[in-house]
Design a protein around this motif. Structure first.
Motif, PDB file in Angstrom:
ATOM      1  N   GLU A  31       0.829  -1.207   0.000  1.00  0.00           N
ATOM      2  CA  GLU A  31       0.000   0.000   0.000  1.00  0.00           C
ATOM      3  C   GLU A  31       0.861   1.255   0.000  1.00  0.00           C
ATOM      4  OE1 GLU A  31      -2.755  -0.039   3.215  1.00  0.00           O
ATOM      5  OE2 GLU A  31      -3.993  -1.649   2.360  1.00  0.00           O
ATOM      6  N   LEU A  32       1.965   1.208   0.729  1.00  0.00           N
ATOM      7  CA  LEU A  32       2.869   2.356   0.739  1.00  0.00           C
ATOM      8  C   LEU A  32       3.488   2.562  -0.638  1.00  0.00           C
ATOM      9  CD1 LEU A  32       4.437   4.623   2.042  1.00  0.00           C
ATOM     10  CD2 LEU A  32       6.055   2.932   2.947  1.00  0.00           C
ATOM     11  N   ALA A  33       3.973   1.494  -1.249  1.00  0.00           N
ATOM     12  CA  ALA A  33       4.563   1.603  -2.588  1.00  0.00           C
ATOM     13  C   ALA A  33       3.543   2.155  -3.582  1.00  0.00           C
ATOM     14  CB  ALA A  33       5.088   0.252  -3.046  1.00  0.00           C
ATOM     15  N   ASP A  34       2.288   1.692  -3.469  1.00  0.00           N
ATOM     16  CA  ASP A  34       1.239   2.163  -4.378  1.00  0.00           C
ATOM     17  C   ASP A  34       0.924   3.639  -4.174  1.00  0.00           C
ATOM     18  OD1 ASP A  34       1.043  -0.399  -5.399  1.00  0.00           O
ATOM     19  OD2 ASP A  34      -0.726  -0.937  -4.213  1.00  0.00           O
ATOM     20  N   ALA A  35       1.138   4.138  -2.942  1.00  0.00           N
ATOM     21  CA  ALA A  35       0.814   5.531  -2.632  1.00  0.00           C
ATOM     22  C   ALA A  35       1.916   6.507  -3.051  1.00  0.00           C
ATOM     23  CB  ALA A  35       0.548   5.685  -1.136  1.00  0.00           C
ATOM     24  N   LEU A  36       3.084   5.984  -3.384  1.00  0.00           N
ATOM     25  CA  LEU A  36       4.205   6.828  -3.774  1.00  0.00           C
ATOM     26  C   LEU A  36       4.246   7.001  -5.292  1.00  0.00           C
ATOM     27  CD1 LEU A  36       6.796   5.215  -1.352  1.00  0.00           C
ATOM     28  CD2 LEU A  36       6.060   7.616  -1.262  1.00  0.00           C
ATOM     29  N   PRO A  37       4.687   8.164  -5.779  1.00  0.00           N
ATOM     30  CA  PRO A  37       4.677   8.414  -7.223  1.00  0.00           C
ATOM     31  C   PRO A  37       5.588   7.499  -8.034  1.00  0.00           C
ATOM     32  CG  PRO A  37       4.814  10.490  -6.011  1.00  0.00           C
ATOM     33  CD  PRO A  37       5.005   9.381  -5.008  1.00  0.00           C
ATOM     34  N   ASP A  38       6.735   7.074  -7.470  1.00  0.00           N
ATOM     35  CA  ASP A  38       7.714   6.297  -8.240  1.00  0.00           C
ATOM     36  C   ASP A  38       8.376   5.280  -7.317  1.00  0.00           C
ATOM     37  OD1 ASP A  38       9.577   5.319 -10.008  1.00  0.00           O
ATOM     38  OD2 ASP A  38      10.711   7.186 -10.209  1.00  0.00           O
ATOM     39  N   ALA A  39       7.660   4.194  -7.030  1.00  0.00           N
ATOM     40  CA  ALA A  39       8.159   3.234  -6.046  1.00  0.00           C
ATOM     41  C   ALA A  39       7.945   1.804  -6.500  1.00  0.00           C
ATOM     42  CB  ALA A  39       7.476   3.446  -4.693  1.00  0.00           C
TER      43      ALA A  39
END
Length: 253
Positions: free
Chosen positions: A215-223
């Motif tokens: 979920e954190l990776a999905d919330a970041l612009p380039d992760a």
């Protein structure tokens, strides 16, 4: 490759902070987790060495109230986001311009806060962290403050038992850490739009301590989400942890 060395620098308010260094080359700054230190998170299990072997200088401070750094008991030494301030003092002390930045758990939370507040590393490694660990930090802090307050009465089977055991092993200054825990605030998920550099969200497959890494990776612009074996505590001790970070960083230019 250069061997390990220890320096010191002054953080916020002149607090004397320890800095562990390994390797030679492009700078990578790594921040450890709560109740831990640079040796436990980065050196002991070979993570720093794996990164240094790719052509980097790995720069690992002991956060205030941790490791070989000072642990002041003056409340004035713990303003809001003091760890972000200390990180900025380190960047200025080293004169860094163009560096990679990473952190595990509390260190991950700190590097995200630093970027949200304007720091601009080239790339960011966010390890042992999920979305709710940032947006719901107050709940995590309350858990650890409770463990500090009940330190002498916690027994096996208590949810805080492992936190107490780790504090005891690490010889944690509980007075200083209690004040430190109150300096941190939640990160609004909307603020993550400011984290525009490439990010690796590295987390154990059994680690839900700080919420969902995906979920954190999905919330970041380039992760990207990089899953490795282990729980929150065990993943850092496995070679997969250091390999995942070193492989994502790749060989230094």
């Amino acid at each position: 490759m250069e061997g390990q060395a220890i320096d010191h620098f002054s953080g916020h308010g002149g607090t004397r902070l320890a800095l562990h260094r390994m390797g030679k080359g492009a700078p990578v700054v790594l921040l450890h987790g709560l109740f831990s230190d640079a040796n436990t998170n980065w050196l002991k299990f070979g993570t720093a060495q794996r990164i240094a072997e790719r052509g980097y200088e790995v720069l690992m401070p002991d956060l205030r109230a941790h490791g070989q750094s000072e642990a002041p008991h003056d409340p004035a030494a713990y303003p809001d986001d003091v760890l972000v301030a200390d990180l900025r003092y380190l960047i200025d002390h080293l004169g860094l311009d163009g560096f990679d930045l990473g952190g595990f758990s509390l260190g991950a939370r700190t590097v995200v806060r630093a970027v949200v507040e304007g720091l601009q590393p080239r790339r960011l490694v966010i390890a042992g962290m999920g979305l709710s660990g940032l947006s719901g930090w107050d709940n995590r802090a309350a858990f650890f403050i409770d463990a500090i307050d009940r330190f002498d009465e916690i027994r096996h089977g208590d949810p805080a038992y492992f936190a107490r055991s780790f504090m005891k092993t690490q010889k944690v200054d509980r007075v200083a850490n209690r004040m430190l825990l109150q300096t941190m605030r939640d990160t609004d998920p909307a603020e993550l739009a400011n984290v525009t550099m490439p990010c690796a969200v590295v987390c154990g497959t059994e680690d839900q301590d700080n919420g969902s890494a995906q979920e954190l990776a999905d919330a970041l612009p380039d992760a990207v989400h990089v899953a490795i074996p282990g729980t929150h505590m065990s993943s850092v001790a496995k070679p997969d942890f250091g390999r995942a970070i070193a492989d994502w960083l790749g060989d230094a230019d």
